[in-house]
Enzyme design. Structure first.
Site, PDB file in Angstrom:
ATOM      1  N   SER A  32      91.251  10.253  76.055  1.00 13.00           N
ATOM      2  CA  SER A  32      91.602  10.194  77.171  1.00 13.00           C
ATOM      3  C   SER A  32      93.459  10.608  77.903  1.00 13.00           C
ATOM      4  CB  SER A  32      91.866   8.431  77.536  1.00 13.00           C
ATOM      5  OG  SER A  32      91.055   7.799  77.368  1.00 13.00           O
TER       6      SER A  32
HETATM    7  N1  SAH Z   1      90.601   5.645  73.425  1.00 15.88           N
HETATM    8  C1  SAH Z   1      90.158   7.709  72.816  1.00 15.88           C
HETATM    9  C2  SAH Z   1      89.180   7.316  73.913  1.00 15.88           C
HETATM   10  C3  SAH Z   1      87.746   8.149  73.387  1.00 15.88           C
HETATM   11  S1  SAH Z   1      86.824   8.516  74.860  1.00 15.88           S
HETATM   12  C4  SAH Z   1      91.880   8.655  72.486  1.00 15.88           C
HETATM   13  O1  SAH Z   1      92.223   8.409  73.684  1.00 15.88           O
HETATM   14  O2  SAH Z   1      90.854   9.478  71.679  1.00 15.88           O
HETATM   15  C5  SAH Z   1      85.880   7.255  73.869  1.00 15.88           C
HETATM   16  C6  SAH Z   1      84.765   6.974  73.036  1.00 15.88           C
HETATM   17  O3  SAH Z   1      84.442   5.832  73.125  1.00 15.88           O
HETATM   18  C7  SAH Z   1      84.261   8.546  72.532  1.00 15.88           C
HETATM   19  O4  SAH Z   1      85.289   8.938  71.660  1.00 15.88           O
HETATM   20  C8  SAH Z   1      82.736   7.863  71.890  1.00 15.88           C
HETATM   21  O5  SAH Z   1      81.968   8.370  71.539  1.00 15.88           O
HETATM   22  C9  SAH Z   1      83.013   5.950  72.160  1.00 15.88           C
HETATM   23  N2  SAH Z   1      82.273   5.369  72.489  1.00 15.88           N
HETATM   24  C10 SAH Z   1      81.141   5.504  73.154  1.00 15.88           C
HETATM   25  N3  SAH Z   1      80.115   4.252  73.065  1.00 15.88           N
HETATM   26  C11 SAH Z   1      80.638   3.743  71.932  1.00 15.88           C
HETATM   27  C12 SAH Z   1      80.288   2.531  71.149  1.00 15.88           C
HETATM   28  N4  SAH Z   1      79.297   1.721  72.027  1.00 15.88           N
HETATM   29  N5  SAH Z   1      81.096   2.355  70.587  1.00 15.88           N
HETATM   30  C13 SAH Z   1      81.964   2.655  69.905  1.00 15.88           C
HETATM   31  N6  SAH Z   1      82.904   3.739  70.212  1.00 15.88           N
HETATM   32  C14 SAH Z   1      82.237   4.528  71.763  1.00 15.88           C
END
Ligand code: SAH
Length: 217
Positions: free
Chosen positions: A67
């Site tokens: 993000s």
């Molecule tokens: N806080 C993280 C955000 C990553 S983007 C950072 O700054 O790196 C959001 C993440 O949510 C992705 O890696 C995606 O694979 C995950 N995601 C999506 N749906 C999900 C679910 N049902 N359970 C767990 N993770 C999920």
């Protein structure tokens, strides 16, 4: 894991990012300090390293993104964290947000549905010697074993607030979650009062990768 080095150049750029976050309305000093203590470039591929302290999202593999720094800071601020609180994070991704929460003294439980990302993030948590518990699983189910939680943070765009997450939130707790089925979501803060009654506030439009069901090996 790639070789991790925090140079003067990185530190300088990080200070500039922190000044920018302040200008954008991140007023909580503890959060700004956490951004200084957790080098964001450690979580990125070498090709993106030079831009790590710009307010940008980057690819982190498995089709996902880390993000924007402002989004991480803003969601963290909405959580109204206190030291020692139990926090459930859905969407570990790179693990950057997880580390920010740890630095703020939270007891973090974080779920990621992509195995590769889960493993990489685990290596970062271990590198920093944080005690967050990382799980490979489907965040729609939350994690009952360690709940209920003081705070729940969702870092992917959910079509609606998953009912199971609401049940795993303590009375007096807060959920921060981007809600919307399309490309854009509304940043929603839900509060559960002492009687379990839910109230909701909208903090504007953001863009997240979608929250999807089922694990990906
Ligand atoms: N806080 C993280 C955000 C990553 S983007 C950072 O700054 O790196 C959001 C993440 O949510 C992705 O890696 C995606 O694979 C995950 N995601 C999506 N749906 C999900 C679910 N049902 N359970 C767990 N993770 C999920």
């Amino acid at each position: 894991m790639k070789h991790l080095k925090d140079s003067y150049k990185h530190k300088g750029k990080r200070k500039m990012l922190i000044t920018k976050l302040k200008e954008m309305g991140i007023v909580d000093d503890a959060i700004l300090q956490a951004f200084d203590a957790v080098p964001r470039h450690y979580f990125l591929d070498l090709v993106f390293e030079a831009q790590a302290y710009q307010n940008m999202a980057f690819q982190i593999g498995s089709g996902q993104t880390i993000s924007h720094p402002y989004t991480v800071a803003f969601q963290t601020q909405l959580l109204e964290l206190e030291k020692g609180m139990k926090v459930l994070e859905i969407g570990t991704g790179s693990g950057f947000q997880t580390c920010i929460l740890c630095k703020l003294g939270a007891k973090v439980f974080s779920i990621e549905r992509h195995k590769e990302l889960h493993k990489k993030a685990k290596a970062m948590i271990d590198y920093f010697k944080f005690s967050a518990r990382l799980f490979f699983g489907d965040g729609y189910k939350g994690n009952k074993t360690y709940g209920p939680y003081d705070r729940i943070l969702v870092t992917c765009g959910a079509p609606e607030v998953p009912a199971e997450l609401l049940t795993q939130l303590k009375n007096g707790g807060i959920i921060v979650i981007p809600v919307g089925a399309g490309k854009e979501q509304k940043m929603i803060k839900l509060k559960k009062d002492s009687e379990g009654k839910i109230s909701e506030e909208d903090f504007g439009t953001f863009k997240f990768v979608p929250m999807l069901e089922r694990k990906v090996n």
